[in-house]
Design an enzyme around this catalytic site. Sequence first.
Site, PDB file in Angstrom:
ATOM      1  N   TYR A 146       0.815  -1.212   0.000  1.00 36.63           N
ATOM      2  CA  TYR A 146       0.000   0.000   0.000  1.00 36.63           C
ATOM      3  C   TYR A 146       0.853   1.270   0.000  1.00 36.63           C
ATOM      4  O   TYR A 146       0.354   2.366  -0.239  1.00 36.63           O
ATOM      5  CB  TYR A 146      -0.952   0.035   1.219  1.00 36.63           C
ATOM      6  CG  TYR A 146      -1.957  -1.097   1.263  1.00 36.63           C
ATOM      7  CD1 TYR A 146      -2.132  -1.946   0.172  1.00 36.63           C
ATOM      8  CD2 TYR A 146      -2.736  -1.327   2.383  1.00 36.63           C
ATOM      9  CE1 TYR A 146      -3.040  -2.993   0.206  1.00 36.63           C
ATOM     10  CE2 TYR A 146      -3.655  -2.361   2.436  1.00 36.63           C
ATOM     11  CZ  TYR A 146      -3.798  -3.198   1.340  1.00 36.63           C
ATOM     12  OH  TYR A 146      -4.704  -4.229   1.388  1.00 36.63           O
ATOM     13  N   LYS A 195       3.969 -15.382   2.524  1.00 37.92           N
ATOM     14  CA  LYS A 195       3.830 -16.152   1.283  1.00 37.92           C
ATOM     15  C   LYS A 195       5.261 -16.430   0.820  1.00 37.92           C
ATOM     16  O   LYS A 195       5.688 -16.067  -0.289  1.00 37.92           O
ATOM     17  CB  LYS A 195       3.036 -15.314   0.270  1.00 37.92           C
ATOM     18  CG  LYS A 195       2.615 -16.048  -0.967  1.00 37.92           C
ATOM     19  CD  LYS A 195       1.503 -17.056  -0.733  1.00 37.92           C
ATOM     20  CE  LYS A 195       1.226 -17.842  -1.998  1.00 37.92           C
ATOM     21  NZ  LYS A 195       0.399 -19.039  -1.778  1.00 37.92           N
ATOM     22  N   ASP A 227      -2.582 -18.113   2.375  1.00 42.35           N
ATOM     23  CA  ASP A 227      -3.777 -18.779   1.842  1.00 42.35           C
ATOM     24  C   ASP A 227      -4.276 -19.842   2.834  1.00 42.35           C
ATOM     25  O   ASP A 227      -5.485 -19.976   3.073  1.00 42.35           O
ATOM     26  CB  ASP A 227      -3.516 -19.382   0.450  1.00 42.35           C
ATOM     27  CG  ASP A 227      -2.146 -20.015   0.311  1.00 42.35           C
ATOM     28  OD1 ASP A 227      -1.323 -19.872   1.233  1.00 42.35           O
ATOM     29  OD2 ASP A 227      -1.879 -20.672  -0.718  1.00 42.35           O
ATOM     30  N   ASP A 251      -4.680  -6.755   6.359  1.00 36.88           N
ATOM     31  CA  ASP A 251      -5.911  -6.043   6.015  1.00 36.88           C
ATOM     32  C   ASP A 251      -7.024  -7.063   5.777  1.00 36.88           C
ATOM     33  O   ASP A 251      -8.138  -6.973   6.328  1.00 36.88           O
ATOM     34  CB  ASP A 251      -5.639  -5.228   4.734  1.00 36.88           C
ATOM     35  CG  ASP A 251      -6.770  -4.281   4.397  1.00 36.88           C
ATOM     36  OD1 ASP A 251      -7.702  -4.169   5.202  1.00 36.88           O
ATOM     37  OD2 ASP A 251      -6.718  -3.663   3.312  1.00 36.88           O
ATOM     38  N   ASP A 255     -10.123  -8.464   8.712  1.00 35.15           N
ATOM     39  CA  ASP A 255     -11.563  -8.354   8.441  1.00 35.15           C
ATOM     40  C   ASP A 255     -12.220  -9.726   8.514  1.00 35.15           C
ATOM     41  O   ASP A 255     -13.318  -9.869   9.054  1.00 35.15           O
ATOM     42  CB  ASP A 255     -11.808  -7.750   7.053  1.00 35.15           C
ATOM     43  CG  ASP A 255     -11.921  -6.231   7.123  1.00 35.15           C
ATOM     44  OD1 ASP A 255     -11.608  -5.667   8.204  1.00 35.15           O
ATOM     45  OD2 ASP A 255     -12.305  -5.604   6.122  1.00 35.15           O
TER      46      ASP A 255
END
Length: 360
Positions: A146, A195, A227, A251, A255
């Site tokens: 980001y 990852k 994942d 992020d 959530d």
Amino acid sequence: MNCKIGVISGDGIGPEIVREARKVLDRTAEKFGHVFQYTELLLGGASIDVHGVPLTEETIEKAKACHAVLMGSIGGDAKTSPWYRLEPSKRPEAGLLGIRKALNLFANLRPAYLYDELREACPLREDISAAGFDLLIMRELTGGLYFGARKTENIDGVRTATDTLTYNENEIRRIAKRAFEIAEKRRKKVCSVDKANVLDSSRLWRTVVEETAKDYPDVELSHMYVDNCAMQLVMNPAQFDVILTENMFGDILSDEASMVTGSIGMLSSASLNDSSFGLYEPSHGSAPDIAGQDKANPIATILSAAMMLRYTFDLDKEADAVENAVRQVLKEGYRTGDIWSEGCIKTGTAQMGDLIADRI
Ligand code: NAD
């Protein structure tokens, strides 16, 4: 203890929920012999109304002079509020991004806890929710994808967009340290999510987390690919204590983790820098649809205040007292509208604050 607390009431339901959190803090101070001094700070829409901008230097300076900041929520209804006729950099949300940056808040903490009494709201299969869960996601907040360089260009007639994901070892080390410190106050387990089978940034992440772990021999470290973590959060959330991860993975996972609790009005959060300073706020927004109606659930803000007691002021006993008071009120059957179900006693925002304060 003498604690200087900045207070951002904010917009929408902000002032109502912050008032209740202060009620609970004042009761805690009285009970345990502390002094909490509050400094009111303007941010978001409330700041636009007074100063024309969502964040001023004055707010930043006053916040820096406090040990911690407790915030309600900011923002209004994007369709009807005049704040959203301003250019994006002058809207309420820009104030929040600005203060996080100015205070160097690089570590975001979001607990996801399933209360026995609210198990019905959990969307997971019954045999999974029966095990309960109590986990905390520690997300890096100021680096990664980001914040990397980005561009959109036309290469040989083909529209092409590029984002870059960069982390240096210092950025990884400082958040890893935070995660291990917080795990020491909990069940002493850190699961670092990356990852590393694909990304260089993840391989460095894993290496630096392992190096950092050597300073915390009492904390058990494990690694998981992102994942797999997304699946494990819905298959077996009880396995997690602290999940440590980079900005974008955090992020998405935070959530997901908060949604499996099923109760948005219950979710607290904290953003920390490398001192004991923190900004504590509920995970939900300013709920303009119910503002000023005594309908908002103040518990997320009250639990954010408990996080402030624990993580900024190191007042574990006091934080436990607030969390136990919340549990007790739920056990006695009191609910605000958002978490109400048949057979429970419906309360408004102010009464919920009174009930919790009375049980400290
Ligand atoms: P929201 O979280 O404010 O509301 C979503 C739904 O949940 C609404 O139906 C609302 O009534 C309900 N809800 C939220 N908190 C509740 C509570 N404590 N008690 C009972 N019900 C509650 O999200 P939104 O509607 O998408 O956003 C509204 C405004 O909040 C926007 O301006 C948005 O930008 C802002 N926002 C601010 C923050 C923040 O301050 N950190 C975070 C998210 C959204």
